[in-house]
Design a protein around this motif. Sequence first.
Motif, PDB file in Angstrom:
ATOM      1  N   ASP A 182       4.546   2.567   5.260  1.00  0.00           N
ATOM      2  CA  ASP A 182       3.324   2.573   4.233  1.00  0.00           C
ATOM      3  C   ASP A 182       2.839   1.210   3.887  1.00  0.00           C
ATOM      4  N   LEU A 183       4.087   0.271   3.631  1.00  0.00           N
ATOM      5  CA  LEU A 183       3.707  -0.985   3.460  1.00  0.00           C
ATOM      6  C   LEU A 183       2.911  -1.899   4.158  1.00  0.00           C
ATOM      7  N   LYS A 184       3.087  -1.710   5.518  1.00  0.00           N
ATOM      8  CA  LYS A 184       2.495  -2.317   6.641  1.00  0.00           C
ATOM      9  C   LYS A 184       1.124  -1.950   6.802  1.00  0.00           C
ATOM     10  N   LEU A 185       0.940  -0.535   6.464  1.00  0.00           N
ATOM     11  CA  LEU A 185      -0.547   0.157   6.529  1.00  0.00           C
ATOM     12  C   LEU A 185      -1.144  -0.468   5.430  1.00  0.00           C
ATOM     13  N   ASP A 186      -0.827  -0.824   4.171  1.00  0.00           N
ATOM     14  CA  ASP A 186      -1.296  -1.446   2.918  1.00  0.00           C
ATOM     15  C   ASP A 186      -1.863  -2.943   3.465  1.00  0.00           C
ATOM     16  N   CYS A 187      -0.948  -3.421   4.091  1.00  0.00           N
ATOM     17  CA  CYS A 187      -1.358  -5.025   4.672  1.00  0.00           C
ATOM     18  C   CYS A 187      -2.241  -4.923   5.595  1.00  0.00           C
ATOM     19  N   GLU A 188      -2.590  -3.809   6.481  1.00  0.00           N
ATOM     20  CA  GLU A 188      -3.592  -3.721   7.397  1.00  0.00           C
ATOM     21  C   GLU A 188      -4.669  -3.565   6.703  1.00  0.00           C
ATOM     22  N   ARG A 189      -4.742  -3.086   5.784  1.00  0.00           N
ATOM     23  CA  ARG A 189      -6.073  -2.511   4.843  1.00  0.00           C
ATOM     24  C   ARG A 189      -6.468  -3.756   3.970  1.00  0.00           C
ATOM     25  N   GLY A 190      -5.734  -4.956   4.016  1.00  0.00           N
ATOM     26  CA  GLY A 190      -6.297  -5.977   3.135  1.00  0.00           C
ATOM     27  C   GLY A 190      -5.426  -6.563   2.241  1.00  0.00           C
TER      28      GLY A 190
END
Length: 347
Positions: free
Chosen positions: A271-279
């Motif tokens: 979830d954290l990595k996905l948030d980072c991928e989204r900016g």
Amino acid sequence: MRPTQLSRPSTKLRLYPDKLAAHLQQQCLPVYVVSGDETLLVEECSDLIRAAARKLGCSKREVLDAGEKTFDWQELLNCSTDMSLFDERKLIELRIPSGKPGAEGSKAINAYLERSSGDDVLLVISGKIDKQSLNSKWFKALDSAGAYLQLWEVKAHELPRWLQQRLGAAGLSIDQDALELLSERLEGNLLAAVQEVEKLKLLAENQHLDLKVVSEGVLDNARYNLFAMVDAALKGDASASLRMLHGLRDEGTEAMVILWALTRELRSLYDLKLDCERGQSVQQAMQARRVWSNRQGIIQSALERHSLAAIEQLMLLAAEVDGSIKGYAEGRVWDHLDQLVTALAGK
């Protein structure tokens, strides 16, 4: 003579876990519906209702499990026959794991309520009841005859307040940093949380818990600790994490417990990595998802080492461990766990 007649609600009654005990001290209704997926809370509330029913003279208990393939809804109707003067009152416990009794079950529930004399207590223990079912005839009939208690999952951000209430009920106070540590270590496992509260009652001096007491209590002074093993893997220390994993195995720790701790971290990392991928920045993502301050360093280390695709691969490895534990995947369980921990600690 029998105890007095059970009371019936004059209006639809909604109950909440923290108000249930007080309600039952004043009255006991002929029907209770306890619904939710949080097993501990469902069982605790059901226990309170069972105790209240016994107090009112329900000396017999009949358990009907609608989740069994061979279950016959006629069993419920058989419980609704009128009692003679000398019959014992019953607690009828109807379990509906799916939250949906189906057409046959719906008819049986309505028929039971129409035939019931009101002397017995019907306790319906159900999985989560969806919005459509809340408007069904069978649910409305139960709701009108008694009370509905819906139990929500305790989310990660709600756990500190829930734990503080539990500790307060046990006569304990706690420092904020100690509460954060306890919440982080016990997230997603309310049964373990209750067990820790009981343990900490014995360790607390003057009914107060500080960081030192909680650290020693939660970590249990074990040479090889589950959470320390996970943290070592997150930090990238493969040697230490494997050494502790093998120690946990030798001490008899169940593989499923270890997998639970690892899987929880992998989902959080994803979830954290996905948030980072989204900016979002790493710090923004960790703050939004309420990562405790004392763990942000090791979480950031893991996020820097692993891409989103790599974390997905780790989750697939975790699924293989689960399959080997349950017997439908090839390979030895502890070999799979070695591989998973090594991969998490690596790049």
